[in-house]
Design a protein around this motif. Structure first.
Motif, PDB file in Angstrom:
ATOM      1  N   THR A   1       0.808  -1.222   0.000  1.00 39.76           N
ATOM      2  CA  THR A   1       0.000   0.000   0.000  1.00 39.76           C
ATOM      3  C   THR A   1       0.840   1.271   0.000  1.00 39.76           C
ATOM      4  O   THR A   1       0.474   2.265   0.604  1.00 39.76           O
ATOM      5  CB  THR A   1      -0.942   0.009   1.215  1.00 39.76           C
ATOM      6  OG1 THR A   1      -0.147  -0.027   2.412  1.00 39.76           O
ATOM      7  CG2 THR A   1      -1.874  -1.182   1.200  1.00 39.76           C
TER       8      THR A   1
ATOM      9  N   ASN B   1       3.305   3.668  -2.820  1.00 40.31           N
ATOM     10  CA  ASN B   1       3.876   3.884  -4.140  1.00 40.31           C
ATOM     11  C   ASN B   1       4.571   5.232  -4.154  1.00 40.31           C
ATOM     12  O   ASN B   1       3.956   6.259  -3.854  1.00 40.31           O
ATOM     13  CB  ASN B   1       2.787   3.844  -5.223  1.00 40.31           C
ATOM     14  CG  ASN B   1       3.362   3.943  -6.614  1.00 40.31           C
ATOM     15  OD1 ASN B   1       4.350   3.292  -6.935  1.00 40.31           O
ATOM     16  ND2 ASN B   1       2.765   4.775  -7.453  1.00 40.31           N
TER      17      ASN B   1
ATOM     18  N   THR C   1      -1.271   4.336  -0.705  1.00 37.90           N
ATOM     19  CA  THR C   1      -2.309   4.048  -1.680  1.00 37.90           C
ATOM     20  C   THR C   1      -3.546   3.548  -0.933  1.00 37.90           C
ATOM     21  O   THR C   1      -3.552   3.452   0.290  1.00 37.90           O
ATOM     22  CB  THR C   1      -1.843   3.000  -2.695  1.00 37.90           C
ATOM     23  OG1 THR C   1      -1.461   1.806  -1.996  1.00 37.90           O
ATOM     24  CG2 THR C   1      -0.648   3.518  -3.486  1.00 37.90           C
ATOM     25  N   SER C   2      -4.582   3.234  -1.662  1.00 36.06           N
ATOM     26  CA  SER C   2      -5.875   2.941  -1.056  1.00 36.06           C
ATOM     27  C   SER C   2      -5.817   1.746  -0.119  1.00 36.06           C
ATOM     28  O   SER C   2      -5.219   0.727  -0.410  1.00 36.06           O
ATOM     29  CB  SER C   2      -6.908   2.681  -2.144  1.00 36.06           C
ATOM     30  OG  SER C   2      -8.136   2.296  -1.566  1.00 36.06           O
TER      31      SER C   2
END
Length: 529
Positions: A335, A337, A342-343
């Motif tokens: 999760t 980047n 990220t989500s």
């Protein structure tokens, strides 16, 4: 990274670090919106009468001293057991206590360190270390990371969270010192230098020894992670070759949606990770990265992003990292980047059990036998076969793309954890295999999920003896009070004794902790709590 503490620089004041506050906007972290009423799945309601979010250590100490018990702390709400439940009591969030207090960079031959406040997340640690490198420093890193960088460091170590690697211990082993706020509002600190055995014993603390105000992490030199991802691996091949797979790399993760009934039946996918110095060329991996008994059953190299289908009510998907080289913080998590979160909107319900690594292959076959009639979700966003870079979408008889299938289980993951961290409540006293299960998060399935977890617990215990579990994930039989006392033995007694020293009246014990730790305690001290 088997380095010794840096003796050359015993302390270093860092002007930019001490004001390094809120470097990541947590309001923009999907899936972890500010929610102080329940955990992220919703299967645990905290039920507190009071919520306190202190902005200073003095405020934290005062809150502990005067607040109504039970007092529990919530990090990012990712525990699926009632760790943070505090019915009628006080819930404390450390989200405003996320400063870096001190930093000493590592050298080529020596460990560095980083002291942080108790609300700091792994994302914030990674972003701080990235900034030091961008500013011209040598760069530092953590030995390992959890799957999700959104977790607070304190929450992760309290529950024995881990990454993967046969030579890498759980995340608690990277803690060089820890400071608790005791029940009376005073501070106590344990460190490797002053009281190593106490430190090692209490790092996995379940929130029962007080509230962690600060802790110090080991920092190793910067490294990259080169990942090779393979899809469409036959399950039989994986099980037969698993020891050689994990010996061939620094970190191995294997996932499957293929044990029971579903589109992925009979297959799995895996990521081999290699740790490389920044100037090391990928060509140097040619001898190390070898696929054991390579054949059509050993999978297809995937070098394009693939959306992982999950049974999230909003039908969100997660992009699994494909083959490629990344900085350590991107290469070790699902999760993050470019050092940004990220989500995390996927809502599942999780369990994780541990058996000694020597039983790994037999244990996986036991899980396969136990789950052969379970339903598994589609492993991808649509049904597909992979041939090199080509994605071949499967079409049904009407010419339509086959729809994803929602099952009881989204996926299972198998990771390795090096044992011997000496934690009194460590699930990893020996080298261990982690058997992680992500269940469908549908709340109507929760009773069935608990039943299925118990089936796996019984099967593993019958064949391999004592089974241990991740303290923040579902394991109803493993966490039965008599079983906990039996499995953890002398370490359990030592942990319970330190609880009494830090918290004579049981202020930090919710019902779950009290039953699990003290239901069979012969001492009258906690009898009427």
């Amino acid at each position: 990274h088997m380095l010794q503490p840096n003796k050359k620089v015993s302390s270093k004041t860092l002007s930019s670090a001490t004001s390094w506050d809120n470097i990541n906007n947590r309001d923009n972290c999907p899936g972890y919106e500010a929610n102080l009423t329940h955990n992220w799945n919703g299967n645990i309601q905290f039920q507190s009468n009071h919520i306190i979010i202190p902005s200073s250590i003095d405020e934290l100490c005062q809150a502990v001293k005067v607040s109504k018990p039970p007092i529990r702390v919530v990090g990012r709400g990712h525990s699926f057991t009632p760790l943070a439940e505090c019915k009628g009591g006080t819930l404390i969030s450390l989200s405003r206590l996320n400063k870096v207090l001190d930093y000493c960079p590592p050298s080529k031959d020596s460990l560095g360190y980083m002291t942080i406040q108790g609300g700091t997340t792994y994302t914030e640690v990674a972003q701080f270390l990235k900034k030091q490198k961008v500013m011209g420093g040598s760069g530092g890193a953590l030995r390992n990371l959890p799957s999700c960088s959104q977790f607070t460091v304190v929450g992760a170590i309290a529950t024995a969270t881990h990454g993967s690697g046969i030579d890498i211990q759980n995340l608690a082993a990277d803690i060089a010192s820890i400071e608790f706020v005791k029940a009376d509002g005073t501070l106590v600190r344990y460190s490797r230098n002053a009281n190593q055995k106490l430190l090692e014993g209490c790092r996995i603390h379940l929130g029962c020894l007080g509230i962690v105000s600060s802790l110090t992490l080991d920092i190793v030199p910067y490294y990259d992670v080169m990942s090779y991802r393979y899809d469409d691996i036959k399950l039989d091949y994986m099980i037969d070759n698993l020891p050689n797979m994990w010996k061939s790399c620094d970190s191995l993760s294997v996932w499957t949606s293929g044990f029971g009934r579903g589109h992925g039946t009979g297959y799995c996918w895996a990521v081999y990770r290699y740790f490389m110095t920044e100037d090391e060329k990928e060509e140097t991996l040619s001898d190390r990265h070898t696929i054991p008994n390579k054949s059509k059953d050993s999978g297809v190299l995937c070098d394009i992003p693939i959306n992982r289908y999950c049974t999230d009510p909003n039908n969100n998907s997660m992009t699994f990292r494909h083959t490629g080289r990344k900085p350590w913080y991107d290469g070790l998590t699902l999760t993050m980047n470019e050092c940004q979160e990220t989500s995390m909107t996927i809502v599942d319900l999780q369990a994780e059990l541990f058996v000694p690594l020597v039983y790994a292959c037999d244990a996986i076959r036991t899980v396969w036998e136990t789950t052969q009639n379970w339903t598994f979700s589609s492993p991808w966003g649509y049904v597909e076969r992979r041939q090199g870079k080509e994605l071949i979408i499967e079409i049904d008889g009407t010419g339509e793309v086959l729809a994803p299938q929602k099952g009881l289980v989204d996926a299972m993951e198998f990771r390795q954890v090096k044992g011997g961290d000496n934690g009194w409540l460590s699930p990893h006293p020996v080298d261990s295999l982690g058997i992680h299960i992500s269940f469908n998060g549908d709340e109507t399935l929760r009773p069935l999920v608990l039943k299925r977890v118990s089936e796996i617990e019984r099967a593993l215990k019958t064949k391999f003896g004592a089974v241990r579990a991740h303290w923040g994930k579902l394991a109803p039989l493993t966490f039965a009070p008599k079983n906990v006392e039996k499995v953890y033995g002398e370490g359990f007694k030592q942990f319970r004794q330190l609880c009494k020293v830090h918290d004579p009246k049981g202020k930090f014990l919710n019902r779950h902790m009290r039953q699990m730790l003290f239901e069979h305690d012969e001492s009258p001290l906690y009898a009427k709590l």
